[in-house]
Design a protein around this motif. Sequence first.
Motif, PDB file in Angstrom:
ATOM      1  N   THR A  53      55.254  45.508  25.705  1.00 18.64           N
ATOM      2  CA  THR A  53      55.368  44.398  26.631  1.00 18.64           C
ATOM      3  C   THR A  53      54.040  43.718  26.994  1.00 18.64           C
ATOM      4  OG1 THR A  53      55.050  45.924  28.461  1.00 18.64           O
ATOM      5  CG2 THR A  53      57.175  45.635  27.899  1.00 18.64           C
ATOM      6  N   LEU A  54      52.948  44.203  26.448  1.00 11.12           N
ATOM      7  CA  LEU A  54      51.588  43.902  26.761  1.00 11.12           C
ATOM      8  C   LEU A  54      51.375  42.435  26.191  1.00 11.12           C
ATOM      9  CD1 LEU A  54      49.356  46.987  25.371  1.00 11.12           C
ATOM     10  CD2 LEU A  54      49.568  45.882  27.819  1.00 11.12           C
ATOM     11  N   PRO A  55      51.930  41.879  25.202  1.00 15.20           N
ATOM     12  CA  PRO A  55      51.786  40.240  24.846  1.00 15.20           C
ATOM     13  C   PRO A  55      52.621  39.516  26.087  1.00 15.20           C
ATOM     14  CG  PRO A  55      52.372  41.572  22.846  1.00 15.20           C
ATOM     15  CD  PRO A  55      52.511  42.457  23.944  1.00 15.20           C
ATOM     16  N   TYR A  56      53.565  39.983  26.486  1.00 15.14           N
ATOM     17  CA  TYR A  56      54.408  39.323  27.505  1.00 15.14           C
ATOM     18  C   TYR A  56      53.539  39.267  28.819  1.00 15.14           C
ATOM     19  CZ  TYR A  56      58.220  38.260  30.761  1.00 15.14           C
ATOM     20  OH  TYR A  56      59.022  37.656  31.923  1.00 15.14           O
ATOM     21  N   ALA A  57      52.912  40.391  29.247  1.00 14.85           N
ATOM     22  CA  ALA A  57      51.854  40.444  30.207  1.00 14.85           C
ATOM     23  C   ALA A  57      50.644  39.434  30.271  1.00 14.85           C
ATOM     24  CB  ALA A  57      51.289  41.767  30.430  1.00 14.85           C
ATOM     25  N   LEU A  58      50.197  39.364  28.924  1.00 16.71           N
ATOM     26  CA  LEU A  58      49.132  38.168  28.819  1.00 16.71           C
ATOM     27  C   LEU A  58      49.796  36.844  29.059  1.00 16.71           C
ATOM     28  CD1 LEU A  58      47.160  39.424  25.727  1.00 16.71           C
ATOM     29  CD2 LEU A  58      46.748  39.832  28.254  1.00 16.71           C
ATOM     30  N   ARG A  59      51.082  36.709  28.770  1.00 19.37           N
ATOM     31  CA  ARG A  59      51.636  35.416  28.954  1.00 19.37           C
ATOM     32  C   ARG A  59      51.589  34.882  30.488  1.00 19.37           C
ATOM     33  NH1 ARG A  59      58.317  34.638  28.006  1.00 19.37           N
ATOM     34  NH2 ARG A  59      58.492  33.321  29.884  1.00 19.37           N
ATOM     35  N   GLY A  60      51.619  35.608  31.331  1.00 19.30           N
ATOM     36  CA  GLY A  60      51.398  35.298  32.787  1.00 19.30           C
ATOM     37  C   GLY A  60      50.223  35.093  33.246  1.00 19.30           C
ATOM     38  N   LEU A  61      49.154  35.496  32.466  1.00 16.15           N
ATOM     39  CA  LEU A  61      47.598  35.418  32.838  1.00 16.15           C
ATOM     40  C   LEU A  61      46.889  34.717  31.940  1.00 16.15           C
ATOM     41  CD1 LEU A  61      47.534  39.342  33.687  1.00 16.15           C
ATOM     42  CD2 LEU A  61      47.606  37.519  35.407  1.00 16.15           C
ATOM     43  N   ILE A 279      47.038  41.273  21.822  1.00 20.07           N
ATOM     44  CA  ILE A 279      46.082  40.270  21.288  1.00 20.07           C
ATOM     45  C   ILE A 279      47.218  39.504  20.085  1.00 20.07           C
ATOM     46  CG2 ILE A 279      44.377  39.427  19.842  1.00 20.07           C
ATOM     47  CD1 ILE A 279      42.483  41.473  21.535  1.00 20.07           C
ATOM     48  N   SER A 280      47.407  40.482  19.037  1.00 22.56           N
ATOM     49  CA  SER A 280      48.314  39.848  18.127  1.00 22.56           C
ATOM     50  C   SER A 280      49.548  39.261  18.441  1.00 22.56           C
ATOM     51  CB  SER A 280      48.504  40.964  16.841  1.00 22.56           C
ATOM     52  OG  SER A 280      49.310  42.095  17.474  1.00 22.56           O
ATOM     53  N   GLY A 281      50.197  40.005  19.405  1.00 18.38           N
ATOM     54  CA  GLY A 281      51.722  39.623  19.952  1.00 18.38           C
ATOM     55  C   GLY A 281      51.397  38.035  20.527  1.00 18.38           C
ATOM     56  N   TYR A 282      50.546  37.956  21.497  1.00 18.81           N
ATOM     57  CA  TYR A 282      50.314  36.801  22.105  1.00 18.81           C
ATOM     58  C   TYR A 282      49.862  35.604  21.508  1.00 18.81           C
ATOM     59  CZ  TYR A 282      49.016  33.832  26.167  1.00 18.81           C
ATOM     60  OH  TYR A 282      48.738  32.589  26.729  1.00 18.81           O
ATOM     61  N   TRP A 283      48.878  36.038  20.292  1.00 22.06           N
ATOM     62  CA  TRP A 283      48.363  34.916  19.514  1.00 22.06           C
ATOM     63  C   TRP A 283      49.513  34.256  18.535  1.00 22.06           C
ATOM     64  CZ3 TRP A 283      48.283  35.540  13.968  1.00 22.06           C
ATOM     65  CH2 TRP A 283      47.831  34.582  13.284  1.00 22.06           C
ATOM     66  N   VAL A 284      50.528  35.173  18.167  1.00 26.09           N
ATOM     67  CA  VAL A 284      51.415  34.591  17.249  1.00 26.09           C
ATOM     68  C   VAL A 284      52.702  33.763  17.975  1.00 26.09           C
ATOM     69  CG1 VAL A 284      52.921  36.566  16.991  1.00 26.09           C
ATOM     70  CG2 VAL A 284      52.633  34.979  15.211  1.00 26.09           C
ATOM     71  N   PHE A 285      52.711  34.342  19.272  1.00 28.19           N
ATOM     72  CA  PHE A 285      54.197  33.800  20.090  1.00 28.19           C
ATOM     73  C   PHE A 285      53.865  32.937  21.273  1.00 28.19           C
ATOM     74  CE2 PHE A 285      56.034  37.542  17.653  1.00 28.19           C
ATOM     75  CZ  PHE A 285      56.761  36.740  17.068  1.00 28.19           C
ATOM     76  N   GLY A 286      52.645  33.147  21.737  1.00 27.31           N
ATOM     77  CA  GLY A 286      52.133  32.524  23.055  1.00 27.31           C
ATOM     78  C   GLY A 286      53.130  32.740  24.174  1.00 27.31           C
ATOM     79  N   ASN A 287      53.503  31.459  24.862  1.00 27.45           N
ATOM     80  CA  ASN A 287      54.105  31.280  25.897  1.00 27.45           C
ATOM     81  C   ASN A 287      55.726  31.958  25.682  1.00 27.45           C
ATOM     82  OD1 ASN A 287      52.202  30.814  27.441  1.00 27.45           O
ATOM     83  ND2 ASN A 287      52.763  28.728  27.665  1.00 27.45           N
ATOM     84  N   GLU A 288      56.099  31.836  24.228  1.00 30.98           N
ATOM     85  CA  GLU A 288      57.609  32.252  23.697  1.00 30.98           C
ATOM     86  C   GLU A 288      57.767  33.735  23.574  1.00 30.98           C
ATOM     87  OE1 GLU A 288      59.873  29.713  24.085  1.00 30.98           O
ATOM     88  OE2 GLU A 288      58.297  28.474  24.999  1.00 30.98           O
ATOM     89  N   VAL A 289      56.411  34.370  23.721  1.00 29.28           N
ATOM     90  CA  VAL A 289      56.786  35.930  23.439  1.00 29.28           C
ATOM     91  C   VAL A 289      57.882  36.556  24.415  1.00 29.28           C
ATOM     92  CG1 VAL A 289      55.131  36.760  24.969  1.00 29.28           C
ATOM     93  CG2 VAL A 289      55.532  37.970  23.039  1.00 29.28           C
ATOM     94  N   ASN A 290      58.714  37.409  23.949  1.00 27.20           N
ATOM     95  CA  ASN A 290      59.594  38.103  24.567  1.00 27.20           C
ATOM     96  C   ASN A 290      59.060  39.253  25.321  1.00 27.20           C
ATOM     97  OD1 ASN A 290      62.125  39.917  24.756  1.00 27.20           O
ATOM     98  ND2 ASN A 290      63.164  38.442  23.662  1.00 27.20           N
TER      99      ASN A 290
END
Length: 456
Positions: A53-61, A279-290
């Motif tokens: 869920t870490l990429p999703y947490a970055l999405r809000g910040l 970093i990799s999860g947020y980088w590839v999916f950005g705001n659309e990450v699950n």
Amino acid sequence: MDLHHHPSSSSSSPSKPLPTLDAGAALVLKSKGTWWHAGCHLTTAIVGPTILTLPYALRGLGWGLGLVLLSVMASVTFYAYLLMSRVLEHCERGGRRHIRFRELAADVLGSGWMLYFVVCIQGAINTGIGIGTILLAADCLQIMYSAASPNGPLKLYHFIIIVTVVLIIFSQLPSFHSLRHINLASLLMIIGYAVVVVAGCLNAGFSKNPPPRKYSLDSSKSNRSFNAFTSISILASIFGNGILPEIQATVAPPVAGKMLKALLLCYSVIFVTFYPVAISGYWVFGNEVNSNVLQSLMPDSGPSLAPTWLLGLAVVFILLQLVAIGLVYSQVAYEIMEKNSADVNQGTFSKRNLIPRIILRTLYMIFCGFVAAMLPFFGDVIGVVGAIGFIPLDFILPMLLYNMAIKPPTRSVMFMLNMFIMVVFTGVGIMGAFSSIRKLVLDANEFSLFSDNVVN
């Protein structure tokens, strides 16, 4: 800021003979482990599939604030766990060795409402994680089964039964120390699925048709603030661990210095898994990450964004590690059971102790499995428990215990830092509880008892 020596701690009362151990302490929390055993226990207790869920947490910040707060949470929890370890050592030097969170709270805070708060919250967290791991492990099995047999007859509850039976078998390992090799394997599983998920994200990001992505925050100021607090709550919960005293109890004396090594091992694993996945999860999916980056890699519609065998390997690693997590967080319940049912004067495998252990641990796992089957939306409930439970136990109580037990001068940097952390995370806990309850309400229309689908 010396955590090892303090004038107050050096003036502890002379050591007194340690009290005779009860059956729960002698049989379940026996002190035979080394620092690296404790490190494996800590790693299994803290690092789990929640890192997805870490990429999703970055999405809000966003990038900057997200990575800064991830580092802040890591630093604060490392500091908090180290403080709690020092408090345990301080009490032991005074002849009061505590091997349970509730005993430490009763000694330092008194036996009033705070003790009942600790007991209730720790019990809710441990049982909740036991139920949640069964549900998530069954979901992993269902994912693999659906891929192999899309129209097969097996339902979610069948997989819950399978996982429960496996946990019943492993639950018969008599002590926390017995899990040391399982938790070493768990540590390797963590690194394994982190590597696989990062590889999958890089594969998707560098493919000919990478997912469209943007990193901008919500245009509404109120939504942006709410999303930020939700992300902070997620980050805080991911570092949660409500059983550090019980883990320290498994270390053979003398304990001094060993928990620092155990924490360094655990946080080394955190460093090499949390940051690459986030970093990799947020980088590839950005705001659309699950909310689970693995689901972004294998969407419900369209082809998988990484090789199927790679994603299957990640699911297998996660499944195996979930079994270890379920076993670790069950130890507090087993210790309470054996304290009241076992005879400390008879052997671990004597008929007198073996039969009650088999019956009670089996019934406990059956209860967890039944609740998992009945409430397949338990993740939302755990979110509330995590905000109300993990944050007080891991971000507030260690500082309070240190200030009350070791009594640093009220004008000292350490005392003021501890007070600052307590105030900040009290606010975070309140906002986290609010956001988790809100999500529970919003998802309520998807809830169905004994559903065949897990509500994510």
